[in-house]
Structures are given as C-alpha cells and as structure tokens.
Design a protein around this motif. Structure first.
Motif, short mmCIF file in Angstrom:
data_model
loop_
_atom_site.label_atom_id
_atom_site.label_comp_id
_atom_site.label_asym_id
_atom_site.label_seq_id
_atom_site.Cartn_x
_atom_site.Cartn_y
_atom_site.Cartn_z
N ALA A 97 42.83 35.84 40.55
CA ALA A 97 41.71 36.06 41.46
C ALA A 97 41.31 37.52 41.48
O ALA A 97 40.11 37.85 41.50
CB ALA A 97 42.09 35.59 42.86
N SER A 98 42.29 38.43 41.42
CA SER A 98 41.99 39.86 41.41
C SER A 98 41.26 40.24 40.13
O SER A 98 40.28 41.01 40.17
CB SER A 98 43.29 40.66 41.54
OG SER A 98 43.06 42.04 41.47
N ARG A 99 41.68 39.68 39.02
CA ARG A 99 41.02 39.98 37.75
C ARG A 99 39.58 39.45 37.74
O ARG A 99 38.66 40.12 37.25
CB ARG A 99 41.82 39.36 36.59
CG ARG A 99 41.25 39.66 35.23
CD ARG A 99 42.11 39.05 34.14
NE ARG A 99 43.36 39.78 33.95
CZ ARG A 99 44.30 39.44 33.06
NH1 ARG A 99 44.12 38.36 32.29
NH2 ARG A 99 45.39 40.15 32.94
N ALA A 100 39.39 38.28 38.33
CA ALA A 100 38.04 37.71 38.41
C ALA A 100 37.13 38.58 39.30
O ALA A 100 35.95 38.77 38.97
CB ALA A 100 38.09 36.29 38.95
N ASP A 101 37.69 39.09 40.39
CA ASP A 101 36.90 39.96 41.28
C ASP A 101 36.50 41.25 40.56
O ASP A 101 35.36 41.72 40.69
CB ASP A 101 37.72 40.32 42.52
CG ASP A 101 37.86 39.13 43.47
OD1 ASP A 101 37.10 38.16 43.31
OD2 ASP A 101 38.74 39.18 44.35
N GLN A 102 37.42 41.80 39.78
CA GLN A 102 37.12 43.02 39.03
C GLN A 102 36.04 42.77 38.00
O GLN A 102 35.13 43.61 37.80
CB GLN A 102 38.39 43.54 38.37
CG GLN A 102 39.44 44.06 39.33
CD GLN A 102 40.74 44.41 38.63
OE1 GLN A 102 40.83 44.42 37.40
NE2 GLN A 102 41.78 44.70 39.41
N ALA A 103 36.10 41.60 37.34
CA ALA A 103 35.08 41.28 36.33
C ALA A 103 33.70 41.10 36.97
O ALA A 103 32.68 41.49 36.41
CB ALA A 103 35.50 40.01 35.59
N ALA A 104 33.70 40.51 38.18
CA ALA A 104 32.43 40.29 38.86
C ALA A 104 31.79 41.59 39.32
O ALA A 104 30.56 41.70 39.38
CB ALA A 104 32.67 39.38 40.07
N GLN A 105 32.64 42.58 39.62
CA GLN A 105 32.13 43.88 40.08
C GLN A 105 31.74 44.80 38.93
O GLN A 105 31.05 45.81 39.16
CB GLN A 105 33.18 44.56 40.95
CG GLN A 105 33.48 43.80 42.24
CD GLN A 105 34.69 44.35 42.97
OE1 GLN A 105 35.21 45.43 42.64
NE2 GLN A 105 35.15 43.64 43.98
N ALA A 106 32.18 44.45 37.72
CA ALA A 106 31.91 45.32 36.56
C ALA A 106 30.43 45.27 36.14
O ALA A 106 29.74 44.28 36.35
CB ALA A 106 32.79 44.91 35.40
#
Length: 386
Positions: free
Chosen positions: A377-386
């Motif tokens: 979930a943390s990795r997905a959040d980072q990708a969404a913010q990139a």
C-alpha cells in the motif's frame, strides 16, 4: 550422555529453597526465574536471546527426550542463564537428534538442576510474583543457605536492565530473499531469532539485519521498503535510543512491524508506558484475540513486560498527535494484557507474541503477510504521488 549425581540447590530471593541434582554444568548461576509452559521446543527456548539473564524453569515434567540438533537453534548459543527441569530424560529418541541435551548444557557451561518439582516452582512464582533465583551445585552448594540467599539477592534485577546491546549483532548482514525479490526490509536486531528472517525471506523480502545501535540515517541509506523491530531481552524503559530510532521511522512514514520487545517499543514511541508483569507470558499455548478478525489464536510468547494502553476504543497517540489514532489490535484472553497495537493513520503495527513460532503454533504467521500488505500500500501511494 553424562548425568550427574552431584547435589544441587535452588534458592529463590524470598528464601524458599529446593534441593535436587546437578543438571548440565556444575557450578553456580543467578538470574530472573521464569517458567515456560511449553511441552516441547526446549532447544528453541534455550537459544532464544530474549532469555538472556533468565533462569528457565520448564513446567512440563519430562525434558530432553528428543535430544538436540543444530537445525533448530534460534541463535548461535544458549542464552538462558540457568536451566531447571523435573525429570531429565535418560535417553534421546528422535530421527533428527544429533546429541543429548545434558551434554550440550555441559559443553555450553550452563548450570542447571533436575529432580525438583517444577510445578511447585511455577505455582510459587504465580503466587509470589517474579523474582531472582540462584542454582548452586558442587562446592558452590556447600555454603550456608544464608550465604547463597545473599548471593541471589545481590544479583541484578530485570527491571531497569538494558540488555539489547549485549545480544545484538555488531555488523550489518544481508539475508537475501528466497526466489524473486519483492521488497527489502531493515530488521533491527534486538535479540532476533533465526526463524524470523526466514519467515521474511521466504516471502520474497531482502532482510538487512542491522545492529540495535543503527541510526535512521543508516536505514535511510539502505532505501528499504519497511522496518522491522525484533524480540529481545531486558526492560523496554531502558531502550531510549531504539525508541528515538522508531520515532524517526514513524515520522518518515516507513511501514513498520514489531514483535515482542518491538511491540513494547512501538508503545513507547507512540507515548504509552510499559510495566512489568507479575510473572510474564512464556510458552506456546497463550490464547490471543485478534480484534480485526475476531479470531482466537494460540500463540508463542516470551515476555515479562507489557504496554500500558487503553484496551477499548481509539486513542490519539499521546506522544505526537501527528501519529494519529491507535487501537489495541490484539488482547490476551488469560489476563487482558495488550498483545498488539495498530496505527490507523500511519503505516505501523506490532504484536506482543511471536508469529514466527519457533517453537509453537503457526496461527499468527499471517502477520508477515499483513506487513507485506502495508508495504504494498505504501509503494502504491508513492507511485500515485509521483
């Protein structure tokens, strides 16, 4: 197999005394008396670093019948300060056995005692509470009991003991993922058992095993996906450096998972207190309710301290409102002790028991998958913010 007929004496700090036979090395030892209710897994118990400076009393009467082997060791040495059994097995019978328990205790210099009523010892600790104890055999046992009692009473208390630096590794180690790598984790060694990295690596995680003295800057440089705090010995109130490290992890919003001592440190990092239990939880048969699933799990445990947090409802983290809401996720069904914490607004959770379960039931192994879900979930959040 070398059994001794040398007399031995066990002395509690309140003066209660038991006489038996030397088991293992002949000499003297002191430590905190703790009882373990497990009927099996004595090898994993002895090599668990969480038992550093503790004299282990096996509540089950018959110990040593399956011998020992090098595969089941949870660390490179025996950490228990002493060993107490009722009926020591006169032979080993198991297809995996590579030696006998008593010989291993002798080789390791572990002073023990047998032929004592370990259930009476256990009941005494349950009624009188945790206390120090000494085992004396050979010439050491010939001193007057008043002198032996004085030695026990002069030994260090567990409350206030800072021990994680004594059991932690001194240099970082990389334990690579089995198969395809999915994530990397910094696992802070506070007294980790060898089965824990195995449970992580078999799920595709590179484990960067790091000393207890590791700084957050060093963890940042590893570019890991999450941070893990292990079990360990001593009083969590003394682990100020590790609490500061954990607060830096929480501030950075790195996914965090802690077990046992790591659970107590998450409690401290969030602003809750810790306290010493009357006699602790030690064994492989402790019932715990997972409040997120309403399932009862039979767990493996080894701890004498616990987190002082509200059992009901959501609480804003006392240390820092920015950490958001916290709930007690798991509770012990024997005595309502906090068995887990979950942060609802930051990626962090912990449990007081041992999901790697060596030895013990595997009811709680799903928690390693929950950690993976947190990192995903943390990795997905980072990708969404990139």
């Amino acid at each position: 197999m070398s059994f001794s007929t040398t007399p031995a004496v066990l002395v509690f700090e309140d003066g209660r005394t038991f006489h038996g036979s030397a088991y293992g090395s002949v000499g003297q030892t002191t430590g905190e008396a703790v009882f373990v209710t497990a009927m099996s897994g004595y090898q994993e118990t002895l090599t668990d670093p969480s038992y550093h400076r503790q004299v282990v009393i096996q509540a089950a009467p018959h110990i040593g019948n399956t011998g020992i082997n090098r595969t089941d060791d949870e660390s490179a040495r025996i950490w228990a300060a002493g060993y107490v059994v009722r009926d020591a097995s006169r032979m080993s019978s198991n297809w995996r056995a590579e030696g006998d328990l008593v010989d291993w205790l002798v080789e390791s210099g572990i002073v023990g005692i047998s032929d004592v009523d370990t259930r009476a010892l256990t009941r005494h600790l349950r009624e009188a509470g945790s206390m120090r104890v000494g085992i004396f055999s050979g010439p050491a046992a010939e001193a007057p009991e008043a002198e032996l009692l004085a030695r026990v009473q002069a030994s260090p208390q567990m409350a206030g003991a800072k021990l994680v630096d004594e059991v932690s590794i001194t240099e970082p180690q990389l334990i690579p993922a089995t198969g395809q790598k999915r994530f990397s984790v910094a696992a802070v060694d506070l007294g980790i058992k060898s089965m824990t990295p195995q449970r992580l690596t078999e799920r595709g995680i590179d484990v960067h095993l790091v000393p207890a003295s590791t700084t957050f800057a060093e963890i940042e440089a590893m570019n890991v996906d999450g941070v893990f705090f292990s079990n360990g010995p001593g009083d969590p109130a003394t682990a100020d450096d590790q609490v500061e490290l954990l607060r830096a992890v929480l501030d950075a919003r790195l996914p965090f998972f802690g077990i046992c001592f790591g659970n107590q440190l998450l409690g401290r990092a969030l602003g809750f207190g810790t306290f010493k239990l009357p006699f602790g939880h030690r064994g492989i048969n402790v019932p715990v309710m997972d409040r997120t699933t309403q399932k009862v799990e039979i767990t493996s445990q080894n701890h004498g301290f616990a987190v002082d947090a509200p059992l009901e409802g959501e609480t804003t983290a006392p240390f820092k409102a920015d950490y958001g809401r916290v709930v007690v996720s798991h509770v012990c069904l024997n005595d309502d002790v906090v068995e887990g914490l979950a942060c609802l607004d930051i990626p962090a959770f912990s449990v007081q028991f041992h999901p790697e379960a060596a030895a013990g039931p595997h009811d709680s192994s799903y928690l390693f998958d929950r950690f993976i879900d947190l990192m995903s979930a943390s990795r997905a959040d980072q990708a969404a913010q990139a």
